[in-house]
Every structure is written in structure tokens, then in C-alpha cells.
Enzyme design. Structure first.
Site, PDB file in Angstrom:
ATOM      1  CG  PHE A 105      28.973 -22.622  26.539  1.00 44.88           C
ATOM      2  CD1 PHE A 105      30.297 -22.827  26.913  1.00 44.88           C
ATOM      3  CD2 PHE A 105      28.279 -21.569  27.125  1.00 44.88           C
ATOM      4  CE1 PHE A 105      30.910 -22.010  27.852  1.00 44.88           C
ATOM      5  CE2 PHE A 105      28.888 -20.751  28.058  1.00 44.88           C
ATOM      6  CZ  PHE A 105      30.208 -20.974  28.426  1.00 44.88           C
ATOM      7  CE  LYS A 106      28.928 -21.053  31.458  1.00 43.53           C
ATOM      8  NZ  LYS A 106      28.813 -20.110  32.543  1.00 43.53           N
TER       9      LYS A 106
END
Length: 518
Positions: A105-106
Site C-alpha cells: 500500500f505504501k
């Protein structure tokens, strides 16, 4: 204390405020009156431009420049929706955030952050006189797994930027370590520290606090202490809202349902983005905090105590609970093996502000900052702080929290693989799914849950394989492993090992590398 932001280039490039606190917006902008209709058909890129424009003036970054930065950032994603929504059943969805270049997700924030770094530096350097020294940035960050590779992939090869990523040696998954250390761009440097993630994070904070070192090397932050990361992550809350709307039964209205986001969290950045989206006006119920055995956040919502080590030592059913001297427990969801959640400090400022006194807003803000200073000093000096009951009540107004054991994590992976539609969840997503099931018993019939899936299951092969080892129809290489990961563990690596969590040793590495570059 918190520090309000006004100049975005300095906020983005430095990450940490001059007083050692974290930047927060001077005010949280409200959504335009027509957002529900105007934005409903927007793509992820369109929504990013719309949301970011509420915070960034066109005088600072023009609409054309902003759209160009956003388009460049998300063209690296494998799915046309960037963060697609997957339906599990009539009331539960998974928001997949792992379709970026490092399968975590980063990437959503760090692809954009890398481009913002380069944009601001190029603009500053273009304004310098001929022969004047070019401005450069030394980015330092700590990772419990995913931040490191996402930051490296966001900054590799960027002009005038060097990046140093600290990770706890042997405490990230083999795939995560390989993703970081096999990047051979000359501006990328990996440091393996014999210690915990909290040790690495403390070193990074200490580097920023060292004004002489900071000014000499022009430090910049990529951890979620960087406000730009939080802002970028608010976008997928809006996108998922509209995607749920499109999947409601015929005749049902989005205004008649309540959406609850369930977020597996360690450093509190991902869920804080949801809090900002809610404060901007995105309709949602209580945000659900899902933790593993490192449950400082779940314990806070239970008791109002924010403490590094559980003074009550809650009983646990976890199968592997090795606890080191710092109090960090080793779990199957290692990216959440964090003792102190940095971004929680931002939420605590708002909680202090909600309960602050003062004849003017300026007085309330000053009192909130003073209160927060007192709380954080207690955490630093005593390892804990107990907030007043009204503050806890304010926190419970917008959040609920649940703690999930390793056994529950494994069982949840098995359960979702074995039901229709079959879904292979990574252990962090499984923490969120398990928490969602527990929390749903107290929800109203009109509640729809969206569980944020923070990483691809291939990044945590040990946990996934262990959970599904008795499933005869499961094959990890066939069902999970992406082509991008094949052969990754055998590639050449570049990494510098540091024997202990010592800021002096890390400084030596940065100094030596900087001298070589010079």
C-alpha cells in the site's frame, strides 16, 4: 508537539517540523458542495488531483503540474483502478492497495512523494544563479518491511536525491529484504541494523533532531511522519466510497448505508488518512483499528492508557510471541510489529484540541499543543501516559479497536481461502478481516465494511504457506507468486550491516557514503 504546515515544498522535503514535532494542516478543508455528483465518476488520478487541490494552491503547484505529477506517479500501477475494490459478500469488501511496483500500500504515497521531491528540488535549483551550488536531499527512513522498498522504488534514480533506509536485520520478510537490497541504483543505500524497527525509527528521529547533521546533509523524510504520505492516502477512501455505491443492490442508496473502514495498522498512518477523509466530510462510521499482539493502540481504546509495554499483560493465544528487551513481540504480521505508533501523535493533537479551553481558537490550539507536549514527554520518560476520560471518549467517537492473535490470523487466512469467493489474504489483511468479523457483531444491519488490504500475499510466503499447508488444492507458486518475484531471492544485493542500534554508527555510514559521492 504538532506543527502546522503552510509551505508545502518545505513540508514535503523535510518531513519533520523544526520543533521536532509532526506537521498537520492549518485547517482541514471541507469538500465542495457538489462532490458526491461531480466526483462520482472520477478515476483515481482525477480524485487525487481533486483532493490534493483542496490542500495545495495553484500558486504553489499549478493544476497542470499537479496532474502531471499524479499521472506520472500512478502509471506504474498494474490495475486500471490503482486501488480496486473486491467484493467478498453482501456486506464486506476488500480494498486492495498492493497493485504498485513493490506490491504494498505504501506505493500509493511513495510513488507520488518521490516525484514531489524531484519536482521541488528541480524547481529550487532552476532558480539558482549560474555556478551556485545545487540543492540536494538526503532521505533517511526506517522500515518494518514495506516502507523501505516502496521508498526506494519511488526515489531510485531521482535527481539530487540520495536515500538511506534502515531496517531491523532479520525482522523483515525475505521478499521484503530482497526488494530493498537488490536495487542497485547508485543513490540507494540499505542499512541493516541489529535491533528492532523501533530502534531504527528512534535513530531516524534522532538524526532529524541533530540540527548540525541535519543541515549539513539536508535530511528529508519518507516515513509516514511526512505529511504528503498521509494526504496521498486519503484518496483511496474516496475512490472506495464511490465503488461501493456502484455495487449496492438495485434501488439502494449510498446515503442509506454506513461504511466502516477496517484498517490493519502499526504506525497509524493508513488509518489516520481515513480520519482526515472523514473530517473533510466523507461519510463513514467509526474507523476500526486492527492490531496484532503489538497492541498499544487497541489498549489505548480499551483503557485510555498509551503505554509502550502492557502493564496488565493481557493473556494471549499467539503461537509465536518472542518478546525482546524493548517489548516488541515477533508476529506473523511483521510490518505491524511496532511498539510506538508515530502518527498517533497527530491524532492526539486533535483529541487535545477537542478538549482544550480558550477564549479564541488560537488559545485552544496553543493549549492543545502544550497538552500534547506533556503527554508525549510522559511517554518518552515514563513509557506511558493516561489521558483524561473526556479525551478517551473523544477518541471512541471516531474509532473502535481490536487485537488479533497469530492463531486468529492463520485461521482467517484459511477461512477466506476455503469459502466462496476464495481469497488469499496476506497476514496483515487477515488481521483486518479477523477484526472486521469481531467488530461486525456490534454494527447496525446497514453497515458495510471495507477492509484495507495492505500487501500482496506473496510478500509473506511463510505465514500464507503455514496457514494453507493442509489445503491440497493450494499451490503457492501457482496461486500467489507474481512473475516479478521469481528469482528475486537469488539476485545480487547491496546492504551495509550495523552491529547495534547506535546513531553514531549510522552517521558514519551516511558520512562515508556522502564523501564517496562528493
Amino acid at each position: 508537539m504538532a506543527f502546522e504546515l503552510s509551505h508545502h515544498d518545505e513540508t514535503v522535503l523535510t518531513g519533520l517540523a523544526p520543533n521536532g514535532g509532526l506537521y498537520i494542516p492549518e485547517y482541514i478543508p471541507q469538500l465542495p458542495s457538489d462532490w458526491k455528483t461531480e466526483w462520482s465518476s472520477y478515476s483515481f488520478v482525477d480524485l487525487s488531483v481533486a483532493v490534493l487541490s483542496l490542500y495545495i494552491s495553484p500558486e504553489e503547484i499549478s493544476q497542470e503540474e499537479l496532474r502531471g505529477l499524479v499521472e506520472k506517479s500512478y502509471q506504474t500501477f498494474r490495475h486500471q483502478d490503482v486501488t480496486p475494490l473486491v467484493k467478498l459478500d453482501d456486506k464486506k469488501f476488500i480494498l486492495e492497495l498492493f497493485h504498485g511496483p513493490t506490491f504494498a500500500f505504501k506505493d500509493v504515497a511513495l510513488q507520488l512523494l518521490g516525484n514531489l521531491f524531484e519536482f521541488f528540488l528541480l524547481r529550487r535549483n532552476a532558480r539558482k544563479a549560474a555556478g551556485e551550488e545545487q540543492e540536494k536531499l538526503t532521505v533517511v527512513g526506517a522500515t518494518s518491511g514495506d516502507t523501505g522498498s516502496a521508498a526506494i522504488y519511488g526515489l531510485r534514480g531521482k535527481s539530487n536525491v540520495s536515500i538511506f533506509i534502515l531496517h531491523p536485520k532479520g525482522r523483515v520478510s525475505p521478499i521484503q529484504e530482497a526488494q530493498m537490497t537488490t536495487v542497485t541504483d547508485s543513490n540507494v543505500h540499505n542499512i541493516a541494523v541489529k535491533g528492532t524497527f523501533d530502534d531504527c525509527q528512534d535513530i531516524v528521529k534522532a538524526l532529524f533532531a541533530d540540527r548540525v547533521f541535519n543541515e549539513k546533509h539536508r535530511l528529508g523524510a519518507v516515513n509516514s511522519i511526512n505529511w504528503a504520505r498521509i494526504l496521498a492516502q486519503t484518496v483511496y477512501y474516496f475512490l472506495s466510497y464511490f465503488h461501493v455505491q456502484k455495487q449496492l443492490p438495485a434501488g439502494a442508496s449510498i446515503d442509506d448505508v454506513e461504511i466502516q473502514y477496517v484498517v490493519p495498522t502499526g504506525n497509524f498512518g493508513d488509518i489516520l488518512a481515513g480520519y482526515y477523509a472523514k473530517q473533510m466530510g466523507l461519510p463513514m462510521g467509526k474507523l476500526a483499528v486492527a492490531t496484532n499482539a503489538n497492541d498499544i493502540l487497541a489498549r489505548f481504546w480499551k483503557s485510555g492508557r498509551y503505554e509502550k509495554v502492557d502493564s496488565e499483560e493481557l493473556p494471549t493465544t499467539d503461537g509465536r510471541q518472542a518478546t525482546d528487551a524493548s517489548g516488541v513481540k515477533e508476529t506473523l504480521s511483521p510490518a505491524m510489529d511496532i511498539l510506538v505508533s508515530s502518527n498517533f501523535e497527530r491524532l492526539m493533537w486533535y483529541l487535545a484540541y477537542d478538549n482544550a479551553t480558550g477564549s479564541t481558537d488560537e488559545d485552544k490550539r496553543a493549549n492543545a499543543s502544550q497538552t500534547l507536549d506533556g503527554w508525549m514527554n510522559k511517554v518518552r520518560n515514563d513509557g506511558k501516559v493516561q489521558v483524561p476520560v473526556p479525551v478517551l471518549e473523544s477518541a471512541r467517537r471516531d474509532f473502535v479497536a481490536e487485537r488479533i492473535s497469530d492463531e486468529e490470523t492463520l485461521e482467517t487466512i484459511r477461512k477466506h481461502f476455503g469459502t466462496q469467493p476464495s481469497y488469499v489474504a496476506d497476514p496483515h489483511t487477515a488481521v483486518g478481516l479477523a477484526a472486521a468479523s469481531i467488530i461486525s457483531s456490534n454494527n447496525s444491519p446497514k453497515t458495510y465494511q471495507i477492509v484495507l488490504s495492505t500487501a500482496h500475499p506473496a510478500k509473506f510466503s511463510e505465514a500464507v504457506s503455514r496457514a494453507l499447508e493442509t489445503e491440497s488444492n493450494f499451490d503457492f507458486d501457482r496461486d500467489v507468486l507474481p512473475i516479478e518475484f521469481r528469482g528475486l531471492l537469488q539476485k545480487e544485493r547491496r546492504v551495509i550491516e550495523v552491529d547495534r542500534p547506535d546513531i553514531g554508527l549510522v552517521k558514519e555510514v551516511i558520512e562515508k557514503t556522502a564523501n564517496q559521492a562528493a
